[in-house]
Design an enzyme around this catalytic site. Structure first.
Site, PDB file in Angstrom:
ATOM      1  N   LYS A  33       0.833  -1.206   0.000  1.00 23.95           N
ATOM      2  CA  LYS A  33       0.000   0.000   0.000  1.00 23.95           C
ATOM      3  C   LYS A  33       0.867   1.254   0.000  1.00 23.95           C
ATOM      4  O   LYS A  33       2.029   1.218   0.424  1.00 23.95           O
ATOM      5  CB  LYS A  33      -0.937  -0.013   1.212  1.00 23.95           C
ATOM      6  N   TYR A 245      18.046  29.373   5.187  1.00 24.59           N
ATOM      7  CA  TYR A 245      17.007  30.145   5.883  1.00 24.59           C
ATOM      8  C   TYR A 245      17.299  30.252   7.378  1.00 24.59           C
ATOM      9  O   TYR A 245      17.653  29.257   8.017  1.00 24.59           O
ATOM     10  CB  TYR A 245      15.648  29.471   5.722  1.00 24.59           C
TER      11      TYR A 245
HETATM   12  C1  LIG Z   1      -0.439  -1.647   6.858  1.00 20.27           C
HETATM   13  C2  LIG Z   1      -1.107  -2.899   7.269  1.00 20.27           C
HETATM   14  C3  LIG Z   1      -0.362  -4.076   7.503  1.00 20.27           C
HETATM   15  C4  LIG Z   1       1.154  -4.134   7.498  1.00 20.27           C
HETATM   16  O1  LIG Z   1       1.669  -3.756   8.758  1.00 20.27           O
HETATM   17  P1  LIG Z   1       3.254  -3.782   9.020  1.00 20.27           P
HETATM   18  O2  LIG Z   1       3.386  -3.355  10.440  1.00 20.27           O
HETATM   19  O3  LIG Z   1       3.862  -2.806   8.083  1.00 20.27           O
HETATM   20  O4  LIG Z   1       3.716  -5.168   8.762  1.00 20.27           O
HETATM   21  C5  LIG Z   1      -1.059  -5.235   7.759  1.00 20.27           C
HETATM   22  N1  LIG Z   1      -2.417  -5.236   7.816  1.00 20.27           N
HETATM   23  C6  LIG Z   1      -3.162  -4.115   7.629  1.00 20.27           C
HETATM   24  C7  LIG Z   1      -4.637  -4.210   7.726  1.00 20.27           C
HETATM   25  C8  LIG Z   1      -2.526  -2.915   7.363  1.00 20.27           C
HETATM   26  O5  LIG Z   1      -3.274  -1.805   7.197  1.00 20.27           O
END
Ligand SMILES: *Cc1c(COP(=O)(O)O)cnc(C)c1O
Length: 340
Positions: A33, A245
């Site tokens: 994702k 800056y």
């Molecule tokens: C993002 C997510 C994961 C992955 O979690 P990690 O800690 O990066 O392994 C797993 N399940 C869901 C539902 C998520 O939203």
């Protein structure tokens, strides 16, 4: 131009560590994702596939469409639309979502076992099962997400127990469905190999796990490095020259100061002035920032043409009081990704 390198060797090393904690490769779903946590959606999809992974998890249907050719199973956590594709599995986060689907669409039920964010709550489960049956929907899985898998607390065990009960209930109506609950920390915290469930692995595949000694987590290898290229240098610097800056730091004895083409627009976040004055941020070669981070540039005490800005985001996350996820996912999509 600045660029990102992705180490295939390190990625495969991390996947091996994950593989050693489950019974079969088919149980691993890599979480891609949000541009694969900033690493590059297509790049990581391609590598995962090359390793032999056939399952992925994404946030939106748009992401799923971009990687559909790489995987036989793609779980979509927050679908933005419904398209017919037999490899897509739509996460159902609330009862109302059930209305969106027709009989030929794979759906997976997310149940809330204590995270209290998204998911069908336990007292709505019967209603959900009823709706799925009367509408003859294709229920393919049930899953939950743990609130504190990466913290020392007993909530994880309470959630696991609740999940077990809900799974038993659903499986009594729909046998042979896909069951999954563990993320990276959950997988590495479970005492023995997980053999009967799929796992959803994000951060560990990219080389990070929480740094809590009592968990005895293996050491993983960060996959991503950020590189900048020199676009200018300080001409005739004097020790009292203040750079950038606000002029928060002086050149001092370092007479070589160059400007590199990375800034906060690329996702390299602004650090507190105190961290810059105290030279708390160091590149792998030991160089530090001179002056504040600008929108499109930073200054470092170096004269190299190309410079590796970081190969792990853990020190940056500490300085910024955040977690590795946030730094990684903020890296701009416009930066070129190179697999090495
Ligand atoms: C993002 C997510 C994961 C992955 O979690 P990690 O800690 O990066 O392994 C797993 N399940 C869901 C539902 C998520 O939203």
């Amino acid at each position: 131009m600045s660029f990102i390198t992705l180490s295939k060797e390190n990625y495969f090393y991390n996947l091996e560590q994950i593989y050693s904690r489950v019974g079969s490769l088919d149980q691993i779903a890599v979480v891609l994702k949000d541009n694969s946590y900033g690493h590059g959606l297509i790049e990581i999809a391609r590598l995962a596939r090359e390793f032999g992974i056939s399952r992925a998890v994404v946030r939106s249907t748009d992401e799923a469409e971009k990687i559909s050719r790489f995987f036989k199973y793609i779980l979509i956590l927050s679908p933005n639309k419904v398209v017919e594709n037999r490899n897509f599995y739509y996460g159902v986060n609330r009862l109302e979502d059930l209305e969106r689907y027709s009989r030929n669409i794979n759906i997976e039920l997310k149940v809330d076992t204590g995270m209290h964010r998204l998911g069908i709550s336990p007292n709505e489960l019967h209603r959900a099962i009823h709706l799925i049956k009367v509408r003859k929907l294709r229920l393919s899985g049930i899953f939950t997400h743990f609130r504190e898998a990466d913290e020392i607390s007993s909530t994880l065990f309470v959630q696991r127990k609740i999940f077990r009960e809900l799974v038993d209930e659903v499986v009594s109506h729909f046998p042979n469905i896909n069951i999954h609950s563990n993320n990276s920390a959950g997988l590495f915290r479970s005492g023995e190999k997980i053999r009967d469930e799929m796992v959803r692995i994000g951060i560990a595949s990219y080389g990070y796990l929480p740094d809590i000694p009592s968990f005895k987590f293996p050491k993983l290898r960060p996959v991503l490095s950020l590189w900048g290229e020199k676009i200018g240098e300080l001409k005739y610097p004097k020790p009292y020259f203040r750079v950038g800056y606000g002029g928060v730091s002086e050149v001092g004895e370092d007479r070589k100061v160059s400007i590199y083409d990375i800034g906060y627009s690329d996702g390299f976040r602004r650090l507190p002035d105190s961290a810059i004055r105290e030279k708390r941020f160091r590149t792998p070669e030991g160089n530090y920032l001179v002056g504040r981070v600008s929108m499109d540039s930073i200054a470092l005490n170096s004269d190299r043409e190309k410079i590796e800005i970081f190969n792990s985001v853990t020190p940056l996350a500490k300085i910024l009081g955040t977690i590795e996820y946030e730094i990684l996912v903020g890296l701009s999509e416009k930066i070129e990704r190179r697999i090495i």
